[in-house]
Design an enzyme around this catalytic site. Structure first.
Site, short mmCIF file in Angstrom:
data_model
loop_
_atom_site.label_atom_id
_atom_site.label_comp_id
_atom_site.label_asym_id
_atom_site.label_seq_id
_atom_site.Cartn_x
_atom_site.Cartn_y
_atom_site.Cartn_z
N ASP A 66 0.84 -1.20 0.00
CA ASP A 66 0.00 0.00 0.00
C ASP A 66 0.87 1.25 0.00
O ASP A 66 2.04 1.20 0.37
CB ASP A 66 -0.99 -0.02 1.17
CG ASP A 66 -0.39 -0.60 2.43
OD1 ASP A 66 0.85 -0.69 2.52
OD2 ASP A 66 -1.15 -0.98 3.34
N GLU A 125 -5.59 3.43 3.75
CA GLU A 125 -6.13 4.00 5.00
C GLU A 125 -7.55 4.52 4.78
O GLU A 125 -8.31 4.68 5.71
CB GLU A 125 -5.24 5.14 5.50
CG GLU A 125 -3.82 4.73 5.90
CD GLU A 125 -3.78 3.82 7.12
OE1 GLU A 125 -4.80 3.65 7.82
OE2 GLU A 125 -2.70 3.25 7.37
C1 LIG Z 1 -3.41 -1.62 9.22
C2 LIG Z 1 -4.25 -0.44 9.51
O1 LIG Z 1 -3.96 0.30 10.42
N1 LIG Z 1 -5.30 -0.24 8.72
C3 LIG Z 1 -6.28 0.79 8.94
C4 LIG Z 1 -7.38 0.66 7.92
C5 LIG Z 1 -8.39 1.78 8.02
C6 LIG Z 1 -9.76 1.41 7.62
C7 LIG Z 1 -10.75 2.54 7.69
N2 LIG Z 1 -10.22 3.84 7.36
C8 LIG Z 1 -11.34 2.57 9.10
O2 LIG Z 1 -10.85 3.34 9.93
O3 LIG Z 1 -12.30 1.85 9.35
C9 LIG Z 1 -6.84 0.67 10.35
O4 LIG Z 1 -7.18 1.73 10.91
O5 LIG Z 1 -6.93 -0.43 10.90
#
Ligand SMILES: CC(=O)N[C@@H](CCC[C@H](N)C(=O)O)C(=O)O
Length: 371
Positions: A66, A125
């Site tokens: 990513d 993200e």
């Molecule tokens: C690995 C990681 O930290 N991923 C993010 C993915 C975000 C998903 C979305 N924006 C949300 O907040 O639901 C995470 O915050 O886990």
């Protein structure tokens, strides 16, 4: 190719989802420096797909990384700190891209029989790049038969990787709530409908959805990460906004949380005489690792000088889950030993992990190609 230099250069230019223009150009330059006839490059929005042609391909192996940063102001004190105000690679995507580039070079230098596709995916993200990228013509044309990805793990030692068959990352839904009441003078609260008070109480009440409305044997998290209201210290706020996220281990539990939250909002509209608009933004499907490929990965790692540690599910989200929903494969954690965790303004992953990342990725590619 100096991995540390690349990581530091990428670290300085974090960009939000689908705005990764500089990152895109930087990656293309680095890929073009490899100057290989084996390599074919295609782009999709700010994303990049690189095919390294195999010697005698019978399948296509995919590795996805990513590209985006977060709206966080960096406080690492690095001399190569972000040059983009209020933006930071606070989730290790600078590491992920560097490891992918290092792995492209390694596979170009030592090709395998199968074709290998390296996928540089935007907007992990938010709002989520995986799903639209998968629907693109270029992805469909080069669709891998097997796919894998990694994520840095601040709490694991350098030289350790970790994974498990089954659920690794949770189901997620973003959450945005806009409150509209009636503003006015700070001295006359009875003539207003104060949205700072309403939104604050809502944040507190929300905590009871997980503790009281869900089966205690089903895990969930509701977090409000951002709260905004009002303009000045002596006026009552007419509006407020909450931004957060819902995470659950069962895909269906997201709907249960949403339903309870909507009921709560209706109650608040009555009791606080206000209007609440709810927007769920984007949601990510769980990362569910296939047993075959996770077993293969464990075996591959046990044949290297890396240490394999069994993982359990985490409440982090990843839109890579959508890729695994359609394509067999797995995801793993890479130890980077940082005292401050993911999404911290002081995340400081240990750069010695970069080479271990390349080793784990390329050994896995070689092993899958031999199957
Ligand atoms: C690995 C990681 O930290 N991923 C993010 C993915 C975000 C998903 C979305 N924006 C949300 O907040 O639901 C995470 O915050 O886990």
């Amino acid at each position: 190719m100096n991995l540390q230099t690349i990581r530091r250069e990428l670290h300085q230019i974090p960009e939000l989802g689908f705005q990764e223009e500089k990152t895109h150009r930087y990656l293309l330059n680095k890929l073009q420096e490899l100057d290989s006839d084996r390599m074919e490059i295609k782009t999709w929005k700010t994303g990049i797909l690189v095919k390294v042609k195999g010697n005698n391909p019978s399948k296509t192996i995919g590795f996805r990384c990513d590209m985006d940063g977060l709206p966080i102001t960096e406080e690492t004190g690095y001399e190569f700190t972000s040059v983009h105000d209020g933006r930071m690679h606070a989730c290790g995507h600078d590491f992920h891209m560097t490891i992918a580039l290092g792995s492209v070079k390694s596979i170009v230098d030592q090709p395998v029989d199968d074709d290998v596709i390296f996928i540089f995916q935007p907007a992990e993200e938010g709002p989520g790049g995986a799903l639209p990228m998968m629907q693109s013509e270029v992805f469909q044309e080069w669709k891998p038969d097997v796919i894998f990805a990694l994520h840095i793990a601040p709490e694991l030692a350098v030289g350790t990787v970790s994974s498990c068959a089954g659920l690794l990352f949770a189901n997620t839904s973003e959450l945005f709530l806009d409150f509209k009441g009636k503003g006015g003078h700070a001295a006359y609260p009875h003539l207003t409908r104060d949205m700072t008070v309403a939104a604050s109480s809502f944040v507190v009440e929300l905590q009871q959805i997980v503790s009281r409305a869900l089966d205690p044997l089903e895990s969930a998290v509701v977090t409000i990460g951002k709260m905004e209201s009002g303009f000045v210290q002596n006026a009552i706020a007419e509006t407020a906004r909450l931004e957060g996220t819902i995470r659950t281990l069962q895909p269906e539990a997201i709907d249960v949380v949403r339903e309870k939250l909507e009921r709560l909002a209706k109650g608040f509209e009555i009791s606080h005489e206000c209007k609440i608009d709810i927007d769920y933004g984007s949601n990510y499907y769980q990362v569910y690792n296939g047993k075959d490929y996770t077993d293969l990965f464990r075996k591959v790692i046990n044949e290297t000088d890396l240490h394999y540690q069994e993982a359990g599910p985490a409440m982090t989200g990843e839109d890579f889950g959508y890729m695994l929903k359609e394509i067999p494969g797995f995801m793993f954690w890479l130890g980077v030993d940082s005292p401050n965790g993911l999404h911290s303004s002081q995340l400081q992953p240990d750069e010695r992990a970069l080479i271990y990342g390349v080793q784990a990725v390329t050994s896995t590619i070689h092993s899958i190609a031999r199957r």
